[in-house]
Each structure stands twice: as C-alpha cells, then as structure tokens.
Design a protein around this motif. Structure first.
Motif, PDB file in Angstrom:
ATOM      1  N   GLY A   1       0.743  -1.337  -0.055  1.00 19.30           N
ATOM      2  CA  GLY A   1       0.014  -0.075  -0.106  1.00 19.30           C
ATOM      3  C   GLY A   1       0.798   1.498   0.110  1.00 19.30           C
ATOM      4  O   GLY A   1       0.317   2.322  -0.558  1.00 19.30           O
ATOM      5  N   ILE A   2       1.958   1.182   0.709  1.00 17.79           N
ATOM      6  CA  ILE A   2       2.802   2.453   0.797  1.00 17.79           C
ATOM      7  C   ILE A   2       3.445   2.729  -0.453  1.00 17.79           C
ATOM      8  O   ILE A   2       3.664   4.159  -0.833  1.00 17.79           O
ATOM      9  CB  ILE A   2       4.117   2.175   1.619  1.00 17.79           C
ATOM     10  N   ASP A   3       3.473   1.754  -1.489  1.00 16.86           N
ATOM     11  CA  ASP A   3       4.108   2.185  -2.804  1.00 16.86           C
ATOM     12  C   ASP A   3       2.843   3.178  -3.620  1.00 16.86           C
ATOM     13  O   ASP A   3       3.146   4.174  -4.379  1.00 16.86           O
ATOM     14  CB  ASP A   3       4.347   1.013  -3.714  1.00 16.86           C
ATOM     15  N   LEU A   4       1.615   2.801  -3.437  1.00 17.19           N
ATOM     16  CA  LEU A   4       0.667   3.442  -4.012  1.00 17.19           C
ATOM     17  C   LEU A   4       0.364   4.818  -3.430  1.00 17.19           C
ATOM     18  O   LEU A   4       0.106   5.979  -4.086  1.00 17.19           O
ATOM     19  CB  LEU A   4      -0.665   2.671  -3.969  1.00 17.19           C
ATOM     20  N   ALA A   5       0.455   4.819  -2.228  1.00 21.09           N
ATOM     21  CA  ALA A   5       0.217   6.033  -1.463  1.00 21.09           C
ATOM     22  C   ALA A   5       1.582   7.044  -1.730  1.00 21.09           C
ATOM     23  O   ALA A   5       1.268   8.151  -1.997  1.00 21.09           O
ATOM     24  CB  ALA A   5       0.422   5.859  -0.002  1.00 21.09           C
ATOM     25  N   THR A   6       2.662   6.501  -2.086  1.00 26.56           N
ATOM     26  CA  THR A   6       3.827   7.188  -2.290  1.00 26.56           C
ATOM     27  C   THR A   6       3.559   7.979  -3.747  1.00 26.56           C
ATOM     28  O   THR A   6       3.840   9.054  -3.946  1.00 26.56           O
ATOM     29  CB  THR A   6       5.137   6.530  -2.427  1.00 26.56           C
TER      30      THR A   6
ATOM     31  N   VAL B   1      13.136   5.450  -6.492  1.00 28.48           N
ATOM     32  CA  VAL B   1      12.900   3.903  -6.635  1.00 28.48           C
ATOM     33  C   VAL B   1      11.947   3.592  -5.462  1.00 28.48           C
ATOM     34  O   VAL B   1      12.075   3.381  -4.349  1.00 28.48           O
ATOM     35  CB  VAL B   1      14.189   3.283  -6.613  1.00 28.48           C
ATOM     36  N   LEU B   2      10.679   2.910  -5.900  1.00 22.83           N
ATOM     37  CA  LEU B   2       9.582   2.387  -5.122  1.00 22.83           C
ATOM     38  C   LEU B   2      10.068   1.007  -4.705  1.00 22.83           C
ATOM     39  O   LEU B   2      10.995   0.281  -5.166  1.00 22.83           O
ATOM     40  CB  LEU B   2       8.338   2.360  -5.822  1.00 22.83           C
ATOM     41  N   GLY B   3       9.216   0.255  -3.720  1.00 27.41           N
ATOM     42  CA  GLY B   3       9.361  -1.128  -3.156  1.00 27.41           C
ATOM     43  C   GLY B   3       9.880  -0.954  -1.878  1.00 27.41           C
ATOM     44  O   GLY B   3      10.807  -0.504  -1.283  1.00 27.41           O
ATOM     45  N   GLN B   4       9.443  -1.907  -1.195  1.00 25.72           N
ATOM     46  CA  GLN B   4       9.761  -2.422   0.208  1.00 25.72           C
ATOM     47  C   GLN B   4      10.523  -3.821   0.189  1.00 25.72           C
ATOM     48  O   GLN B   4      11.314  -4.125   0.777  1.00 25.72           O
ATOM     49  CB  GLN B   4       8.870  -2.007   1.388  1.00 25.72           C
ATOM     50  N   ASP B   5       9.707  -4.581  -0.062  1.00 25.14           N
ATOM     51  CA  ASP B   5       9.793  -6.235   0.037  1.00 25.14           C
ATOM     52  C   ASP B   5      10.899  -6.652  -0.789  1.00 25.14           C
ATOM     53  O   ASP B   5      10.909  -5.847  -1.914  1.00 25.14           O
ATOM     54  CB  ASP B   5       8.709  -7.021  -0.328  1.00 25.14           C
ATOM     55  N   PHE B   6      11.723  -7.815  -0.517  1.00 25.88           N
ATOM     56  CA  PHE B   6      12.694  -8.076  -1.783  1.00 25.88           C
ATOM     57  C   PHE B   6      13.206  -9.412  -1.294  1.00 25.88           C
ATOM     58  O   PHE B   6      13.009  -9.982   0.091  1.00 25.88           O
ATOM     59  CB  PHE B   6      13.878  -7.058  -1.556  1.00 25.88           C
ATOM     60  N   ALA B   7      13.491 -10.196  -2.274  1.00 32.42           N
ATOM     61  CA  ALA B   7      14.309 -11.350  -1.991  1.00 32.42           C
ATOM     62  C   ALA B   7      15.453 -11.557  -3.145  1.00 32.42           C
ATOM     63  O   ALA B   7      15.174 -11.107  -4.303  1.00 32.42           O
ATOM     64  CB  ALA B   7      13.211 -12.511  -2.248  1.00 32.42           C
TER      65      ALA B   7
ATOM     66  N   THR C   1      -3.671   1.217   9.559  1.00 33.88           N
ATOM     67  CA  THR C   1      -4.050   2.322   8.726  1.00 33.88           C
ATOM     68  C   THR C   1      -4.298   3.712   9.304  1.00 33.88           C
ATOM     69  O   THR C   1      -4.294   4.606   9.035  1.00 33.88           O
ATOM     70  CB  THR C   1      -5.467   2.116   7.887  1.00 33.88           C
ATOM     71  N   GLY C   2      -3.530   3.756  10.634  1.00 30.09           N
ATOM     72  CA  GLY C   2      -3.420   5.082  11.382  1.00 30.09           C
ATOM     73  C   GLY C   2      -4.463   5.187  12.253  1.00 30.09           C
ATOM     74  O   GLY C   2      -4.267   6.625  12.876  1.00 30.09           O
ATOM     75  N   LEU C   3      -5.508   4.414  12.504  1.00 33.00           N
ATOM     76  CA  LEU C   3      -6.536   4.748  13.433  1.00 33.00           C
ATOM     77  C   LEU C   3      -5.821   4.979  14.908  1.00 33.00           C
ATOM     78  O   LEU C   3      -5.063   4.064  15.078  1.00 33.00           O
ATOM     79  CB  LEU C   3      -7.672   3.843  13.463  1.00 33.00           C
ATOM     80  N   SER C   4      -6.267   5.921  15.828  1.00 35.88           N
ATOM     81  CA  SER C   4      -5.560   6.109  17.277  1.00 35.88           C
ATOM     82  C   SER C   4      -6.979   5.789  18.109  1.00 35.88           C
ATOM     83  O   SER C   4      -8.155   5.975  17.627  1.00 35.88           O
ATOM     84  CB  SER C   4      -4.766   7.069  17.291  1.00 35.88           C
ATOM     85  N   GLN C   5      -6.318   5.799  19.317  1.00 34.26           N
ATOM     86  CA  GLN C   5      -7.332   5.945  20.433  1.00 34.26           C
ATOM     87  C   GLN C   5      -8.182   7.135  20.582  1.00 34.26           C
ATOM     88  O   GLN C   5      -9.316   7.049  20.814  1.00 34.26           O
ATOM     89  CB  GLN C   5      -6.636   5.745  21.875  1.00 34.26           C
ATOM     90  N   ASP C   6      -7.776   8.237  20.138  1.00 39.12           N
ATOM     91  CA  ASP C   6      -8.491   9.598  20.041  1.00 39.12           C
ATOM     92  C   ASP C   6      -9.618   9.702  19.106  1.00 39.12           C
ATOM     93  O   ASP C   6     -10.458  10.310  19.360  1.00 39.12           O
ATOM     94  CB  ASP C   6      -7.479  10.767  19.561  1.00 39.12           C
ATOM     95  N   ASP C   7      -9.429   8.510  18.223  1.00 37.16           N
ATOM     96  CA  ASP C   7     -10.648   8.582  17.227  1.00 37.16           C
ATOM     97  C   ASP C   7     -11.604   7.809  17.429  1.00 37.16           C
ATOM     98  O   ASP C   7     -12.846   7.980  16.603  1.00 37.16           O
ATOM     99  CB  ASP C   7      -9.871   7.774  15.793  1.00 37.16           C
ATOM    100  N   VAL C   8     -11.791   7.113  18.712  1.00 28.62           N
ATOM    101  CA  VAL C   8     -12.972   6.428  19.154  1.00 28.62           C
ATOM    102  C   VAL C   8     -13.260   6.631  20.440  1.00 28.62           C
ATOM    103  O   VAL C   8     -13.848   5.809  21.424  1.00 28.62           O
ATOM    104  CB  VAL C   8     -12.550   4.666  19.239  1.00 28.62           C
TER     105      VAL C   8
END
Length: 312
Positions: free
Chosen positions: A39-44, A60-66, A241-248
């Motif tokens: 998801g971070i790739d699309l968000a970036t 250069v995008l991407g986080q996972d690798f092998a 996805t960023g929800l916090s205690q303050d949100d609820v």
C-alpha cells in the motif's frame, strides 16, 4: 540498472534506468530476484507520504525483496556474498527501494536468510505483510475461541492474518466482496472462516455471528470508527491504517496503532512457517519488471493476495 521510479509526486510509476547503488558501511548489495507491491507504494505515488518521510528523486519504489547478496559494505556482518536473503528496505527516507535489479539494505535489520523450502517468489512478498499481520495479532492478545474481525482480509496482510488467526484457534470473521474475493479468503485455510460483504450491511452481518460484539478487530481497510463500534465492551482493535485511541472516544475499547517491526527474528520465524507448509504466502500474480505499470494497475484494482514483480 532498471527500476520502477517516480520523478515527482504525485505521478505514475515508470520503469527507467538509474544508477546501480553501492553498499555503504554495514550494508548489503542485493541482486533482487523478486519484490512485491504494498500500500505504501501506491500512497507514495499519489503523494500521500511526502509529509511524513523524506523523498529522494528519482525515487525507486518498493519495500519487500528477495535475492542474492552481491557485495558487502565495510563492517557488514552475518552474511556472505552468494547468500540468498529476503526482507524489507529499512531506510529513513523513500527513494532507494526494492523494485529494481539491485537494492542496498542494512545488514543488521530488516533482512534474513532464506531457509530451505522457502521459494524466492514467496520470500519476496513476505517481508512487509507477514510482520504486520503477526504484530497486529499479537497486540490484541486473542485467546483460543475468541472472535476476530479482519477488515481487508483479501489483501496481502489480511490473507496472512486469516491463516495465523485460524491457527491460533480464533473464530475468524473476514470482510470481502462476494465472488472471487470471498472464494480466495475461504480457500486460505482449512478452518471455517465467516465471510461478510463489506459493501452491504456490515453491522447486521457481524452481529448475526457475534451478537454481543467481536473480541478484537484487525483494521487493515475500511472505516475504523465503524469497526470499533462492532467490538464488545473492552474489546481491542489493531489498526495498520493510522486509527488512534483519540478517534474512538466514547467507545470502551482499546486501539493499537501498528507499526510493524520486521526484525530478523520475526522474519526468520515467518519464513520457517512458510517453509514447513504451516503458512502460505498468497502470491496471486507475478509480473516482469518491464510490466510493473500493469502490476500497479492490478494492485489498484484490489486484486486479492500479493502481487509480485520479478526483477532479475
């Protein structure tokens, strides 16, 4: 080398030619065999991460690798040239990612050896999703027989979480669209998974299964506040996805905001589970590097599971 890059944000990813990186002190140079999309790739690409992390262009995008260790930087320990490794690019900026023929990564964090029995294609899609699923489950501390609602169950993190939760004896409720997504989710494990249609009356469907509310929620997609309202009193929610205690506020529930930590021990544990057959990395499509734009289009269309890119 060839890589999937952005010249600015927001913009569409493109395959371009960039300089091959050199390993700095304590780093490995990895010849990337397989990477995957997150998801971070699309968000970036959409410009959503620019306020939170430094961007270095061409990015250069991407986080996972092998792949295979090609060279060692000064002081890099624990690995040798020729070792097959996998993991996550752990750098304090975006721009030196893994959707490329080569990537440099710190030897001391975010990388582990690929054990016998783990296919490189699976290893290349495990680094981000696996630890996120595992940490999310750990923080909600589910007991055997308790009810877990996984919102976003057909995605990379969700599909691993379904399997891990079922193995722990949880009663799993998973959100998915009717049809292919539902078939995909129910086929992840031999345990019963109760699939609910998030495009319909979500509350009604969940309450029919858990009238007093669910014990825990993994918030991987959807409206976190709506999901928190489906918890029993005292229930727990893990949000990637960023929800916090303050949100609820007003709900007697606990929210954990997840930042997964792909250390070597966690990566090795997940790798052994996949190698033994206890866990399956749900790679549903693999694209060659030159067709990375098609891979991004498939990811944006909510294709179930993980989408991999062959970089060699």
């Amino acid at each position: 080398m060839r890589a999937v890059t952005l010249e600015s944000v927001p913009s569409a990813p493109a395959v371009t030619e960039v300089d091959t990186p050199r390993p700095g002190a304590g780093e490995l140079l990895v010849n990337v065999a397989v990477a995957s999309l997150n998801g971070i790739d699309l968000a970036t690409a959409a410009g959503y991460t620019q306020a939170f992390m430094e961007h270095r262009f061409p990015l250069v995008l991407g986080q996972d690798f092998a792949g295979t260790v090609e060279a060692l930087g000064e002081g890099a320990e624990g690995f040798a040239v020729g070792d097959t490794v996998f993991g996550v690019v752990m750098k304090p900026f975006l721009g030196a990612g893994s959707l490329a023929q080569y990537v440099t990564v710190p030897a001391g964090h975010g990388v582990a050896h690929i054990p016998a029995g783990l296919k490189v294609g699976d290893a290349g899609a495990l680094g981000v999703a696996g630890p996120t699923a595992l940490v999310s489950l750990d923080v909600v501390s589910l007991a055997e027989g308790e009810t877990l609602l996984i919102s976003g169950a057909s995605g990379g993190v969700g599909s691993l979480a379904v399997q891990l939760a079922a193995a722990r004896g949880a009663k799993v409720i998973a959100t998915a669209r009717p049809g292919a997504q539902t078939d995909f989710v129910t086929g992840l494990t031999g345990a019963d998974v109760h699939v609910v249609d998030f495009t319909g009356d979500l509350e009604g469907q969940v309450r029919a299964i858990a009238p007093d509310g669910v014990d825990a929620v993994l918030h991987l997609a959807g409206d976190g506040i709506q999901l928190a309202a489906l918890l029993r009193t005292g229930g727990q929610l893990a949000s990637a996805t960023g929800l916090s205690q303050d949100d609820v506020k007003g709900h007697d529930v606990t929210v954990h905001t997840i930042m997964a930590n792909p250390d070597a021990q966690i990566l090795a544990s997940l790798a052994e589970q996949v190698a033994s057959g206890a866990l399956r990395v749900p790679v549903t499509a693999t694209y060659p590097l030159e067709q990375a734009t098609e891979a991004f289009a498939a990811f944006g269309a909510s294709t179930p599971g993980k989408i991999a890119v062959s970089c060699s």
